[in-house]
Design a protein around this motif. Structure first.
Motif, PDB file in Angstrom:
ATOM      1  N   UNK A 137       0.824  -1.211   0.000  1.00  0.00           N
ATOM      2  CA  UNK A 137       0.000   0.000   0.000  1.00  0.00           C
ATOM      3  C   UNK A 137       0.853   1.254   0.000  1.00  0.00           C
ATOM      4  N   UNK A 138       0.175   2.391  -0.092  1.00  0.00           N
ATOM      5  CA  UNK A 138       0.894   3.668  -0.046  1.00  0.00           C
ATOM      6  C   UNK A 138       0.027   4.727   0.614  1.00  0.00           C
ATOM      7  N   UNK A 139       0.702   5.616   1.336  1.00  0.00           N
ATOM      8  CA  UNK A 139       0.058   6.815   1.865  1.00  0.00           C
ATOM      9  C   UNK A 139       0.468   7.965   0.964  1.00  0.00           C
ATOM     10  N   UNK A 140      -0.504   8.617   0.358  1.00  0.00           N
ATOM     11  CA  UNK A 140      -0.230   9.656  -0.639  1.00  0.00           C
ATOM     12  C   UNK A 140      -0.686  11.011  -0.127  1.00  0.00           C
ATOM     13  N   UNK A 141       0.248  11.956  -0.076  1.00  0.00           N
ATOM     14  CA  UNK A 141      -0.058  13.307   0.409  1.00  0.00           C
ATOM     15  C   UNK A 141       0.761  14.293  -0.410  1.00  0.00           C
ATOM     16  N   UNK A 142       0.235  15.480  -0.593  1.00  0.00           N
ATOM     17  CA  UNK A 142       0.959  16.552  -1.289  1.00  0.00           C
ATOM     18  C   UNK A 142       1.176  17.689  -0.295  1.00  0.00           C
ATOM     19  N   UNK A 143       2.129  18.542  -0.570  1.00  0.00           N
ATOM     20  CA  UNK A 143       2.358  19.674   0.332  1.00  0.00           C
ATOM     21  C   UNK A 143       2.110  20.992  -0.381  1.00  0.00           C
ATOM     22  N   UNK A 144       0.840  21.401  -0.371  1.00  0.00           N
ATOM     23  CA  UNK A 144       0.439  22.638  -1.059  1.00  0.00           C
ATOM     24  C   UNK A 144       1.280  23.832  -0.639  1.00  0.00           C
ATOM     25  N   UNK A 145       1.593  23.918   0.657  1.00  0.00           N
ATOM     26  CA  UNK A 145       2.203  25.147   1.191  1.00  0.00           C
ATOM     27  C   UNK A 145       3.655  25.298   0.765  1.00  0.00           C
TER      28      UNK A 145
END
Ligand SMILES: NC(=O)c1ccc[n+]([C@@H]2O[C@H](COP(=O)([O-])OP(=O)(O)OC[C@H]3O[C@@H](n4cnc5c(N)ncnc54)[C@H](OP(=O)(O)O)[C@@H]3O)[C@@H](O)[C@H]2O)c1
Length: 316
Positions: free
Chosen positions: A76-84
């Motif tokens: 599996x994977x945890x997917x997150x982006x960093x807008x800031x």
């Protein structure tokens, strides 16, 4: 162990992914292994994760090939982006597309996409109760995440859409802590009126994600909201007063005043708080405290978080 499932964690050196990495490392018999993705495998944060037992792998969200390698062999994977980091919804969408493509290529069985509402479903662009920003968004750092949901679905990736909440850590790191007004009194300023503001300790997001992976297939294709509490501004001010032993008041301002504050992203955050205020029943309803506690029995309330972190909160 060979039968352990590898979770590839984007943002493992950050708040959300870091919480998940630590939750997996703290549970060595839990059946999961942490693979920490970072652009800087030589950083202190990466070294700390490696020392705790994580596999550290170099990857960049702007480089889909690096993601394919980093996701390969994982469950599996945890997917997150960093807008800031860049303030670009377009970049967030492109990075989400890269993660979805890599997840598909690696045949992952369970992905968590750290998302938020596309507020344009509630406030269309021609609704002038709040200004349109960047020509096509109401809350840019929310809308692109919500818009990106379909990228995972379209790629056929088995995904849980994790609706996160306001970090209480913003009172430490995001300049939102109590500040002295002209009368010398400490105040927290939010454009929320009497509405509730679902919030969470940033560390509890990753712990909740761990709970989502433990539940597995049952949550694939589902949207799961999380929060550690739904306090109002007045209730948070009262909590601050108690924890700090010094009066803190709640300064409720109109969203248009918040939008005019002089810091980058004030207009985006002003619209965000207005969305949470104006659609409060919906916004709180999808972030059930009971469900959050079931996923993460260590879930902290605002008071618990504050008692543990009050010394770290800068008082302006
Ligand atoms: N503050 C809030 O109240 C709140 C609430 C809900 C959601 N959010 C959302 O949370 C997101 C940020 O998550 P966070 O707080 O966990 O971030 P964070 O603590 O600031 O850390 C950012 C993480 O993202 C990784 N990263 C950034 N760009 C990358 C790239 N191009 N390739 C690979 N990794 C990259 C960084 O890894 P390296 O630097 O090691 O490569 C780091 O681990 C934002 O999009 C924000 O909108 C914030």
């Amino acid at each position: 162990m060979a039968d352990e499932k590898i979770i590839a964690i984007v943002g493992a050196t950050g708040a959300q992914g870091g919480g998940l990495a630590r939750a997996i490392l703290d549970d060595p018999d839990g059946g999961f292994r942490a693979r920490a993705l970072t652009r800087k495998p030589g950083s202190e944060k990466a070294a700390a994760l490696a020392a705790g037992g994580a596999e550290v792998v170099a990857a960049d969200l702007d480089d889909v090939e690096s993601l394919k390698v980093a996701f390969d062999g994982a469950y599996g994977a945890y997917c997150v982006t960093n807008y800031w980091e860049h303030f670009s919804p377009g970049k967030e969408l492109a990075q989400a597309a890269n993660m979805a493509a890599a997840a598909r290529a690696a045949g992952l069985e369970h992905v968590i996409w750290s998302t938020l509402e596309d507020t344009r479903r509630w406030v269309p662009l021609d609704d002038d109760r709040m200004p349109t920003l960047m020509g096509e968004y109401k809350v840019p750092h929310f809308d692109a995440k919500g818009e990106a949901n379909h990228l995972f679905a379209d790629a056929g990736v088995p995904t849980t859409y994790l609706l996160t909440a306001f970090y209480w850590d913003n009172f430490i790191y995001f300049g939102m802590g109590p500040k002295a007004g002209e009368d010398g009194k400490l105040a927290i300023t939010l454009p929320m009126g009497d509405a509730k503001l679902p919030g969470i300790a940033a560390e509890d997001i990753g712990r909740s994600a761990h709970g989502v992976f433990r539940k597995g297939a049952e949550l694939v294709g589902k949207t799961q909201g999380i929060a550690g509490g739904h306090p109002t501004g007045a209730e948070m001010a009262a909590s601050f007063s108690r924890a700090l032993g010094r009066e803190v008041v709640y300064n409720s301002v109109p969203p248009e005043v918040y939008r005019s504050f002089d810091f980058p992203g004030a207009d985006d955050l002003g619209n965000m708080f207005q969305f949470k205020r104006d659609f409060n029943e919906y916004y709180c309803g999808v972030r059930s405290l009971e469900e959050s506690r079931a996923l993460n029995p260590r879930l902290q309330s605002f008071d618990q978080w504050l008692d543990r972190n009050k010394e770290r909160i800068p008082l302006g």
